[in-house]
Design an enzyme around this catalytic site. Structure first.
Site, PDB file in Angstrom:
ATOM      1  N   THR A 279       0.806  -1.215   0.000  1.00  0.00           N
ATOM      2  CA  THR A 279       0.000   0.000   0.000  1.00  0.00           C
ATOM      3  C   THR A 279       0.847   1.276   0.000  1.00  0.00           C
ATOM      4  OG1 THR A 279      -0.183  -0.344   2.369  1.00  0.00           O
ATOM      5  CG2 THR A 279      -2.077  -0.954   1.028  1.00  0.00           C
ATOM      6  N   ASP A 343       7.109  -6.215   7.996  1.00  0.00           N
ATOM      7  CA  ASP A 343       6.454  -4.912   8.102  1.00  0.00           C
ATOM      8  C   ASP A 343       7.472  -3.776   8.060  1.00  0.00           C
ATOM      9  OD1 ASP A 343       4.423  -3.107   8.223  1.00  0.00           O
ATOM     10  OD2 ASP A 343       4.007  -3.357  10.348  1.00  0.00           O
TER      11      ASP A 343
END
Ligand code: CA
Length: 723
Positions: A279, A343
């Protein structure tokens, strides 16, 4: 007016009364002669008329206003203003403050244009404020549904807006892009940019490039497919969209770039229901000379969301992408963290600068993503020029400059079998979204950094006691360092730290550096600090009583220099309040604070009312097994907002829930009666008995305040992580 709900950027509404003037503005876009045309309509229409020329003038040294998100196209967050400088910043004090009527995180970088400050707050509310008086001119509430708070990884925050040709462009948490009249706050058009079947959220600031507004979105942890879109400012019509990851293994693909990307996704392990991530939730920059747009992309699905993150580089996750602004076509890419299963993301702030590297001036792009390496790329070609550790990173020993790939260590691979791995940095990164800044005067980058470790596991073990043999074996030869924040002055040319200032807390604000050689930064412990940019000497510390996570701006108005910052704690670390965080003592009253020389002290927010848990007597009957089950369910569904049992949270500590709230617990958790406050119903994923177990766990925890995290591992109870 109606809000159109079509996906893929269909328009839009313009109120009839505004159509004529809006058309005038549209025709005027980019044309210098347009100023005259507009001024015949009304004398004030010249105001807020930011265009490419005006933005470029800011790049060439004009520092009065703050017209773009990063002040200039280069996003350096350097202001040439020097009235406030190392000699006199000790006299900095409050000029005025404005309470914004929210108590959640404030992350926005305001703009100051023609005497008006434009900014955004929690729940995507837009504010226009008179920069002279601090008086609210208008406020636009896009009415984000409270239920969407459940889709947030990191609070209902917003990082800012754009103003262009008299139009304010901002995006909402639930995925809408909105155009407002900059003078009145009246909505001109609005378009839904996401498919609401999926948990997309928007927290980033739009950027304007060649009459188009660029916007991405977030949600990679929850199963979304990342992309960035460009909409025409005049009509709200979708101009182009670049998906950062393939839809599936088979195609057909929206663009040929995705046929290349799909080969880097392991067919045997990829679950396309996880939608790929990647994203574009924060950083973007535009180089008008090279005519390239740069965007940073987020992580691929990782252990937090999926049982098997699998193999492959997973393009174009964790990349810096250079796109053609007219078509969205990919010009080059560089992947910082191949297959990003930690992440680490590459969505952190991108700075454009010209650096003298080994005797040659290079047009570069700089980024300090979460993974701990500071990257310098040639922004024309994407060539990797430098990648050195700016923070602690044990997942990779170095970046191979020939291949451009990180050399991973034994600590990185956690997805083989059930092997937990501890590594640095943690999932919030050595540096997260908080903007850094670059001073052409000192040649230094000022990174709002932090350090902590993380244990990755496909079994999602949520807690390790640092004293146990298990932990010691996981730690191996890695140091056990305290979780802390720091401000690091980094010399990008020589890849070294020049100075560093210690901050006890993590999750501190972004930085600003000025021509007066002052670095400004707010901290999660509620101080607004000014440092000497050259040597890190602390020149001024202003206690504000509110944890600060946003980045400051500076501007000059009527001959005086001001520094402005949004103060309101929240964001990614809202579930882990440090001991020092003022939100433990004061109300988290969201405010815009504006400072000047010889200003006054900052008034502290109201103190929190005292809560006495001994008066709480609400009881339920439950077995030990039900309480254990309830604690595990709490961790999965509640802890991300309300605290992980080892931490205090900004949002209500449910162990301190009042008897009155316990009496309506079902109505809150299943009935959704607090949805407008962001506490949506969980009736879709929790059964009534599970809610009872959670409530029993909360009462147990209320009565056992010393209870530490136990063995309620959600995975061993057969519970699938929701995050
Ligand atoms: Ca992420």
């Amino acid at each position: 007016m109606t809000t159109f709900e079509h996906f893929d950027g269909q328009p839009v509404t313009i109120p009839p009364s505004l159509r004529f003037r809006f058309a005038t503005l549209v025709l005027a876009a980019g044309a210098t002669c347009a100023l005259a045309a507009i001024s015949t309509a009304a004398p004030h229409d010249r105001a807020f008329n930011v265009d490419t020329q005006r933005a470029l003038a800011a790049d060439n040294g004009a520092g009065e206003d703050w017209v773009l998100h990063g002040r200039t196209f280069s996003e350096q967050r350097y202001s040439p203003l020097s009235s406030i400088n190392t000699e006199n910043v000790g006299a900095l004090g409050l000029a005025w403050q404005l309470e914004l009527g929210t108590d959640r995180g404030l992350e926005a970088t305001p703009l100051m244009i023609d005497g008006t400050i434009f900014t955004t707050g929690s729940w995507s509310i837009v504010y226009a404020i008179d920069a002279r008086t601090g008086k609210l001119k208008w406020r636009y509430d896009p009415k984000v549904p409270g239920a969407t708070a459940r889709d947030s990884c990191c609070d209902v925050v917003n990082r800012g807006l754009a103003v262009w040709q008299g139009i304010v462009l901002s995006a909402t948490f639930d995925g809408r892009l909105t155009a407002l009249d900059a003078r009145t706050g009246t909505r001109l058009w609005e378009v839904n940019t996401v498919d609401r079947k999926f948990p997309y959220t928007i927290t980033g600031a739009p950027r304007i490039v060649k009459g188009r507004v660029l916007i991405g979105n977030g949600g990679a942890e929850f199963g979304v497919r990342g992309y960035v879109s460009a909409y025409d400012i005049s009509s709200g019509k979708l101009a182009w969209r670049f998906y950062t990851v393939p839809r599936d293994s088979e195609g057909p693909f929206e663009r040929p770039e995705l046929s290349t990307a799909v080969k880097t996704w392991d067919r045997s392990t990829t679950d396309w229901h996880d939608r790929g991530g990647g994203t574009v939730w924060d950083s973007m920059a535009y180089d008008p000379a090279l005519d390239l747009v740069y965007v940073g992309t987020g992580n691929a699905p990782w252990t937090g969301a999926v049982p098997n993150p699998g193999e492959g580089d997973k393009l174009y996750t964790a990349c810096v992408l250079a796109l053609n602004p007219d078509t969205g076509k990919l010009v080059w890419y560089y992947q910082e963290t191949p297959g990003d299963r930690w992440d680490f993301t590459s969505t952190q702030h991108i700075i454009l600068a010209d650096l003298n590297l080994g005797g040659t001036v290079r047009q570069v792009l700089m980024q300090a993503p979460k993974n701990g390496f500071f990257y310098i790329l040639d922004r024309r070609t994407g060539e990797l020029l430098s990648a050195e550790k700016y923070g602690i990173a044990t997942w990779a020993s170095r970046v191979d400059m020939k291949t451009g790939r990180p050399v991973m260590t034994e600590h990185a691979r956690y997805w083989d079998g059930n092997s937990e791995k501890m590594l640095y940095p943690w999932v919030a990164g050595d540096h997260n979204w908080q903007p850094m800044s670059f001073s052409p005067r000192t040649g230094l980058v000022y990174i709002p950094a932090q350090q902590s470790w993380w244990i990755h596991s496909t079994r999602r073990v949520t807690h390790f006691d640092e004293q146990t043999p298990d932990f010691k074996s996981l730690k191996g030869n890695q140091p056990l360092l305290p979780t802390r924040g720091y401000l690091r002055a980094w010399d990008p040319v020589h890849s070294r730290t020049v100075w560093e200032a210690e901050i006890p807390t993590i999750g501190n604000g972004g930085t600003l550096v000025t021509g007066g050689d002052v670095v400004f930064q707010g901290t999660a412990e509620g101080n607004f600090n000014a440092y000497d940019a050259r040597d890190g000497r602390l020149l001024k510390r202003i206690p504000t009583g509110t944890g600060i996570i946003a980045a400051p701006i500076t501007y000059r108005l009527d001959g005086a220099q001001y520094v402005a910052i949004m103060a309101g704690f929240g964001g990614a670390t809202l579930f882990m309040l440090d001991e020092q965080n003022p939100a433990r003592r004061f109300e988290n009253t969201g405010r815009l604070l504006v400072f000047k020389l010889n200003g006054g002290p900052v008034p502290l927010p109201p103190e929190k009312p005292h809560t006495d848990s001994t008066t709480r007597r609400f009881e339920v009957k439950a077995t030990e097994a039900e309480v254990t089950h309830g604690i595990a369910l709490y961790r999965l569904n509640c802890g991300r907002c309300h605290g992980m049992l080892t931490s205090k949270a900004l949002l209500p500590d449910l162990r301190q829930l009042s008897d009155a709230k316990h009496q309506i617990f079902d109505q809150i958790v299943l009935g959704g009666i607090l949805t407008p406050r962001g506490m949506a119903s969980f009736a879709d994923i929790l059964k009534p008995q599970e809610v009872k177990d959670i409530q029993a766990a909360l009462i147990f925890l209320r009565d056992h305040p010393d209870y530490g995290p136990g063995t309620e591992d959600p995975a061993t109870l057969g519970l699938r992580p929701a995050y």
